[in-house]
Design a protein around this motif. Sequence first.
Motif, PDB file in Angstrom:
ATOM      1  N   PHE A 204      -0.389  45.073  -2.388  1.00  8.85           N
ATOM      2  CA  PHE A 204      -0.896  46.205  -1.591  1.00  8.85           C
ATOM      3  C   PHE A 204       0.178  46.862  -0.711  1.00  8.85           C
ATOM      4  O   PHE A 204      -0.126  47.431   0.332  1.00  8.85           O
ATOM      5  N   LYS A 205       1.444  46.752  -1.130  1.00  6.84           N
ATOM      6  CA  LYS A 205       2.551  47.353  -0.359  1.00  6.84           C
ATOM      7  C   LYS A 205       2.508  46.933   1.114  1.00  6.84           C
ATOM      8  O   LYS A 205       2.722  47.734   2.027  1.00  6.84           O
ATOM      9  N   ALA A 206       2.243  45.650   1.322  1.00 11.14           N
ATOM     10  CA  ALA A 206       2.043  45.146   2.686  1.00 11.14           C
ATOM     11  C   ALA A 206       3.266  45.349   3.573  1.00 11.14           C
ATOM     12  O   ALA A 206       3.145  45.679   4.757  1.00 11.14           O
ATOM     13  N   ARG A 207       4.456  45.177   2.992  1.00 10.89           N
ATOM     14  CA  ARG A 207       5.648  45.330   3.844  1.00 10.89           C
ATOM     15  C   ARG A 207       5.879  46.787   4.210  1.00 10.89           C
ATOM     16  O   ARG A 207       6.297  47.091   5.333  1.00 10.89           O
ATOM     17  N   ARG A 209       3.662  48.853   4.826  1.00  7.92           N
ATOM     18  CA  ARG A 209       2.690  49.154   5.887  1.00  7.92           C
ATOM     19  C   ARG A 209       2.846  48.229   7.098  1.00  7.92           C
ATOM     20  O   ARG A 209       2.112  48.355   8.072  1.00  7.92           O
ATOM     21  N   ASN A 210       3.804  47.308   7.014  1.00 10.10           N
ATOM     22  CA  ASN A 210       3.998  46.272   8.041  1.00 10.10           C
ATOM     23  C   ASN A 210       2.700  45.503   8.313  1.00 10.10           C
ATOM     24  O   ASN A 210       2.385  45.147   9.452  1.00 10.10           O
ATOM     25  N   ALA A 211       1.965  45.223   7.242  1.00 11.01           N
ATOM     26  CA  ALA A 211       0.755  44.392   7.351  1.00 11.01           C
ATOM     27  C   ALA A 211       1.177  42.937   7.144  1.00 11.01           C
ATOM     28  O   ALA A 211       1.000  42.358   6.066  1.00 11.01           O
ATOM     29  N   GLY A 212       1.774  42.377   8.188  1.00  9.65           N
ATOM     30  CA  GLY A 212       2.412  41.076   8.032  1.00  9.65           C
ATOM     31  C   GLY A 212       1.829  39.967   8.881  1.00  9.65           C
ATOM     32  O   GLY A 212       0.824  40.138   9.581  1.00  9.65           O
ATOM     33  N   TRP A 213       2.500  38.824   8.792  1.00  9.64           N
ATOM     34  CA  TRP A 213       2.176  37.617   9.551  1.00  9.64           C
ATOM     35  C   TRP A 213       3.479  37.076  10.153  1.00  9.64           C
ATOM     36  O   TRP A 213       4.532  37.138   9.508  1.00  9.64           O
ATOM     37  N   ARG A 214       3.404  36.521  11.336  1.00  2.00           N
ATOM     38  CA  ARG A 214       4.561  35.801  11.889  1.00  2.00           C
ATOM     39  C   ARG A 214       4.307  34.312  11.682  1.00  2.00           C
ATOM     40  O   ARG A 214       3.578  33.682  12.443  1.00  2.00           O
ATOM     41  N   ILE A 215       4.924  33.770  10.633  1.00  3.93           N
ATOM     42  CA  ILE A 215       4.682  32.363  10.283  1.00  3.93           C
ATOM     43  C   ILE A 215       5.983  31.555  10.238  1.00  3.93           C
ATOM     44  O   ILE A 215       5.957  30.368   9.912  1.00  3.93           O
ATOM     45  N   ASP A 216       7.102  32.191  10.567  1.00  2.00           N
ATOM     46  CA  ASP A 216       8.401  31.517  10.607  1.00  2.00           C
ATOM     47  C   ASP A 216       8.829  31.395  12.068  1.00  2.00           C
ATOM     48  O   ASP A 216       8.725  32.360  12.829  1.00  2.00           O
ATOM     49  N   TYR A 217       9.340  30.237  12.432  1.00  2.00           N
ATOM     50  CA  TYR A 217       9.537  29.936  13.852  1.00  2.00           C
ATOM     51  C   TYR A 217      10.830  29.178  14.112  1.00  2.00           C
ATOM     52  O   TYR A 217      11.297  28.398  13.271  1.00  2.00           O
ATOM     53  N   GLN A 236      14.595  43.818   9.090  1.00  2.00           N
ATOM     54  CA  GLN A 236      15.225  44.861   8.270  1.00  2.00           C
ATOM     55  C   GLN A 236      16.023  44.265   7.117  1.00  2.00           C
ATOM     56  O   GLN A 236      16.673  44.988   6.368  1.00  2.00           O
ATOM     57  N   ILE A 237      15.973  42.949   6.986  1.00  2.00           N
ATOM     58  CA  ILE A 237      16.662  42.271   5.883  1.00  2.00           C
ATOM     59  C   ILE A 237      15.657  41.946   4.782  1.00  2.00           C
ATOM     60  O   ILE A 237      14.608  41.345   5.041  1.00  2.00           O
ATOM     61  N   PHE A 238      15.983  42.322   3.558  1.00  2.00           N
ATOM     62  CA  PHE A 238      15.079  42.166   2.424  1.00  2.00           C
ATOM     63  C   PHE A 238      15.624  41.115   1.453  1.00  2.00           C
ATOM     64  O   PHE A 238      16.677  40.534   1.683  1.00  2.00           O
ATOM     65  N   GLY A 239      14.887  40.901   0.376  1.00  2.80           N
ATOM     66  CA  GLY A 239      15.301  39.953  -0.650  1.00  2.80           C
ATOM     67  C   GLY A 239      14.269  38.886  -0.927  1.00  2.80           C
ATOM     68  O   GLY A 239      14.301  38.226  -1.967  1.00  2.80           O
ATOM     69  N   SER A 240      13.337  38.698   0.006  1.00  3.29           N
ATOM     70  CA  SER A 240      12.272  37.707  -0.116  1.00  3.29           C
ATOM     71  C   SER A 240      10.999  38.327   0.450  1.00  3.29           C
ATOM     72  O   SER A 240      11.025  39.408   1.034  1.00  3.29           O
ATOM     73  N   ASP A 241       9.867  37.634   0.290  1.00  4.39           N
ATOM     74  CA  ASP A 241       8.651  38.090   0.964  1.00  4.39           C
ATOM     75  C   ASP A 241       8.669  37.704   2.446  1.00  4.39           C
ATOM     76  O   ASP A 241       7.839  38.155   3.224  1.00  4.39           O
ATOM     77  N   HIS A 242       9.625  36.870   2.837  1.00  2.77           N
ATOM     78  CA  HIS A 242       9.906  36.558   4.241  1.00  2.77           C
ATOM     79  C   HIS A 242      11.194  37.258   4.642  1.00  2.77           C
ATOM     80  O   HIS A 242      12.023  37.601   3.802  1.00  2.77           O
ATOM     81  N   CYS A 243      11.399  37.414   5.936  1.00  6.38           N
ATOM     82  CA  CYS A 243      12.700  37.859   6.441  1.00  6.38           C
ATOM     83  C   CYS A 243      13.309  36.731   7.270  1.00  6.38           C
ATOM     84  O   CYS A 243      12.600  35.815   7.703  1.00  6.38           O
TER      85      CYS A 243
END
Length: 254
Positions: A204-207, A209-217, A236-243
């Motif tokens: 759904f083109k989530a990135r 739309r910035n429809a994200g989750w903060r799950i990395d800590y 602003q760094i891409f390459g994965s579904d996480h940054c």
Amino acid sequence: MKFISWNVNGLRAIVKKDFMTTFKELDADFFCIQETKMQADQLTLDLPGYHQYFNYADRKGYSGTAIFTKHEPISVTNDIGVDEFDHEGRVITLEYTDFYLVTCYTPNSGTGLKRLDFRMAWEPAFQDYLDQLNAQKPVILCGDLNVAHEEIDIRNPKTNHQSAGFTDDERQQFTHLLDRGYLDSFRYFNPDATDRYSWWSYRFKARDRNAGWRIDYFVTSDTLKPQLESADIKDQIFGSDHCPIELVTHDLHV
């Protein structure tokens, strides 16, 4: 010192993209990776100046963690010493003079919460492991912890209330971890920041739309507060579904 953590969703895949350029530009003292999805003989990385440590899952193409560091540790430990949880390559611990560095890829509760029971057994075992370390010297924990702690950490909290990573049980376990003497470094520096996420679904083109989750800590022992300088999300760094996410410290001895 600069710490980076990144769930790369397959190290072999991301190396074919711009990973090496990003790695060099970030120039971290410690570069922690989750979800390598590889075995020992499947990739050789040329990282001059870095020591490389891996923990592989028994199952091929699944889970796995790594740490690349400029600083040779006193000791290296894989897993948490509990057989039930020690076959998926989820944890690496490096010991240094002033702290332990732990990278972790927390089990996902899965579609339909089919693995929630496993996750709920993992949480106290892992937290006990952290406390054993913390009793000796402070801990810097990083990784994909697979939980959005508060509603501020997710774009659509109401529609995701029973989704893996945002159940009451998972969120309460993260609260319990913090209550044991740890802090969420991003929230420590950015208590009210909104729309800052580290993971976006590929659907759904989530990135876009910035429809994200903060799950990395980066979670640290409370006693390290005086040494914490900043925490950031490199969205602003891409390459994965996480940054990648970042922690900067000072006056810590390796």
